[in-house]
Scaffold this active site. Structure first.
Site, short mmCIF file in Angstrom:
data_model
loop_
_atom_site.label_atom_id
_atom_site.label_comp_id
_atom_site.label_asym_id
_atom_site.label_seq_id
_atom_site.Cartn_x
_atom_site.Cartn_y
_atom_site.Cartn_z
N LYS A 98 0.89 -1.17 0.06
CA LYS A 98 0.09 -0.01 -0.16
C LYS A 98 0.69 1.26 -0.10
O LYS A 98 0.69 2.17 -0.80
CB LYS A 98 -0.91 -0.18 1.30
CG LYS A 98 -1.98 -1.35 1.32
CD LYS A 98 -2.90 -0.92 2.54
CE LYS A 98 -2.37 -1.09 3.59
NZ LYS A 98 -1.74 -2.49 4.16
N ARG A 143 -9.76 0.63 8.61
CA ARG A 143 -9.11 -0.61 9.03
C ARG A 143 -10.38 -1.36 9.86
O ARG A 143 -10.17 -2.51 10.13
CB ARG A 143 -8.06 -0.49 9.76
CG ARG A 143 -6.64 -0.72 9.10
CD ARG A 143 -5.77 -0.60 10.32
NE ARG A 143 -4.43 -1.25 10.04
CZ ARG A 143 -3.37 -0.75 9.29
NH1 ARG A 143 -3.39 0.51 8.95
NH2 ARG A 143 -2.37 -1.30 9.27
N ARG A 185 11.35 -5.65 5.31
CA ARG A 185 11.27 -4.20 5.14
C ARG A 185 12.35 -3.15 5.87
O ARG A 185 12.63 -3.83 6.94
CB ARG A 185 9.96 -3.90 5.30
CG ARG A 185 9.82 -2.53 5.20
CD ARG A 185 8.28 -2.01 4.91
NE ARG A 185 7.46 -2.35 6.32
CZ ARG A 185 6.03 -2.21 6.30
NH1 ARG A 185 5.37 -1.67 5.31
NH2 ARG A 185 5.42 -2.47 7.42
N ARG A 232 11.07 -1.28 11.12
CA ARG A 232 10.16 -0.51 12.24
C ARG A 232 9.90 -1.60 13.10
O ARG A 232 10.24 -2.91 13.18
CB ARG A 232 8.78 -0.57 11.18
CG ARG A 232 8.47 0.75 10.68
CD ARG A 232 7.34 0.34 9.80
NE ARG A 232 5.83 0.02 10.17
CZ ARG A 232 4.61 -0.08 9.81
NH1 ARG A 232 4.41 0.69 8.47
NH2 ARG A 232 3.72 -0.64 10.18
N ARG A 255 -0.28 -9.15 13.32
CA ARG A 255 -0.79 -7.80 12.47
C ARG A 255 -1.71 -8.46 11.19
O ARG A 255 -2.66 -7.92 11.02
CB ARG A 255 0.19 -7.04 11.74
CG ARG A 255 0.90 -5.88 12.87
CD ARG A 255 2.12 -5.20 12.70
NE ARG A 255 2.09 -4.74 11.43
CZ ARG A 255 3.14 -4.21 10.55
NH1 ARG A 255 4.29 -4.89 10.81
NH2 ARG A 255 2.83 -3.60 9.41
P1 AMP Z 1 0.62 0.88 8.96
O1 AMP Z 1 1.67 1.74 9.09
O2 AMP Z 1 -0.44 1.12 8.14
O3 AMP Z 1 1.05 -0.73 8.83
O4 AMP Z 1 0.13 1.03 10.57
C1 AMP Z 1 0.86 0.77 11.60
C2 AMP Z 1 0.07 0.58 12.79
O5 AMP Z 1 -0.74 1.78 13.20
C3 AMP Z 1 -1.03 -0.57 12.85
O6 AMP Z 1 -0.53 -1.80 13.24
C4 AMP Z 1 -2.08 -0.04 14.04
O7 AMP Z 1 -1.56 -0.30 15.33
C5 AMP Z 1 -1.92 1.31 13.82
N1 AMP Z 1 -2.72 1.95 12.84
C6 AMP Z 1 -2.77 2.63 11.50
N2 AMP Z 1 -3.96 2.84 10.98
C7 AMP Z 1 -4.74 2.27 11.72
C8 AMP Z 1 -6.19 2.60 11.81
N3 AMP Z 1 -7.05 2.99 10.81
N4 AMP Z 1 -7.06 2.03 12.94
C9 AMP Z 1 -6.32 1.49 13.70
N5 AMP Z 1 -5.08 1.45 13.90
C10 AMP Z 1 -4.28 2.03 12.94
#
Ligand code: AMP
Length: 225
Positions: A22, A97, A136, A169, A180
């Site tokens: 993404k 999400r 990553r 990360r 996740r």
């Molecule tokens: P990402 O960078 O999109 O993989 O997001 C990393 C982490 O941020 C996720 O594992 C969640 O803990 C939190 N997070 C990001 N976007 C959301 C969302 N829309 N709703 C809830 N948690 C989120």
């Protein structure tokens, strides 16, 4: 013209499991369509880095690979979408999400007389996701994403774009990654059905090459209405 939508709006959501690509596709899409990239994960990471109240609240959930509670996410995104630069569209990455978030987004859009042009669903098998996420590396400064095998930087440990240091990360270790993916399957995958019903979902083979996926997305966007 090459870019059919140059003077039009594009409002899009990137959907898919963690590691589906993404963020990588987002970087290219926002450049092409000249719209802001709204990544809730990036917003949270920035808040953690800056030590804000929101960052403190979000941190433990993120480190565990859990979702941050809906109430911390929804208003944040609504505020962001009301900023000036979203007038000509936006690309949401990592939001919504949960079904709750999707419903709140729909409410917001219909109140503003707007609709989503496309929900881009990137499909990748679990094994590939694990390989991608654990390999990553991201730039500490600009957030650009690499992979130690698939997308190596020109110089090891250094960002091609800004020269920043590449780091892993905190939530890209194997245990958190598995969590996740489970969280995605339980809480986010139901959005596929939700958006399919709404008619805005288009599936893409996220295991194709970066360029192939990008081209397919651009083509699908051009074919929407
Ligand atoms: P990402 O960078 O999109 O993989 O997001 C990393 C982490 O941020 C996720 O594992 C969640 O803990 C939190 N997070 C990001 N976007 C959301 C969302 N829309 N709703 C809830 N948690 C989120």
């Amino acid at each position: 013209r090459g870019t059919q939508r140059r003077d039009e709006m594009l409002r899009a959501v990137l959907l898919g499991p963690p590691g589906a690509g993404k963020g990588t596709q987002a970087v290219r899409l926002v450049e092409k369509y000249e719209i802001p990239h709204i990544s809730t994960g990036d917003i949270f990471r920035k808040n953690i880095k800056e030590g804000t109240e929101l960052g403190k609240k979000a941190q433990e959930y993120m480190n565990a690979g859990a979702l941050v509670p809906d109430e911390l996410v929804v208003d944040l995104v609504k505020d962001r979408l009301q900023q000036d630069d979203c007038k000509n569209g936006f690309l949401l990455d990592g939001f919504p999400r949960t079904i709750f978030q999707a419903e709140k987004l729909d409410e917001f859009l219909s109140e503003s007389n707007l609709k989503m042009d496309i929900v881009i669903n990137l499909q990748v098998e679990k094994e590939a996701l694990i390989k991608r996420l654990t390999g990553r590396r991201v730039c500490k400064d600009c957030g650009a994403s690499y992979h130690i095998v698939n997308i190596p930087p020109k110089k090891e440990g250094v960002c091609d774009i800004c020269g920043g240091e590449l780091i892993q990360r905190k939530d890209d270790n194997i245990e958190t990654v598995e969590n996740r993916i489970n969280v995605y399957e339980e809480q986010t995958a139901p959005l596929i059905g939700y958006y399919k019903e709404a008619g805005s979902l288009v599936d893409f083979d996220g295991e194709a090459s970066l360029d192939e996926v990008f081209d397919a997305i651009v083509q699908a966007i051009g074919e929407q209405e």
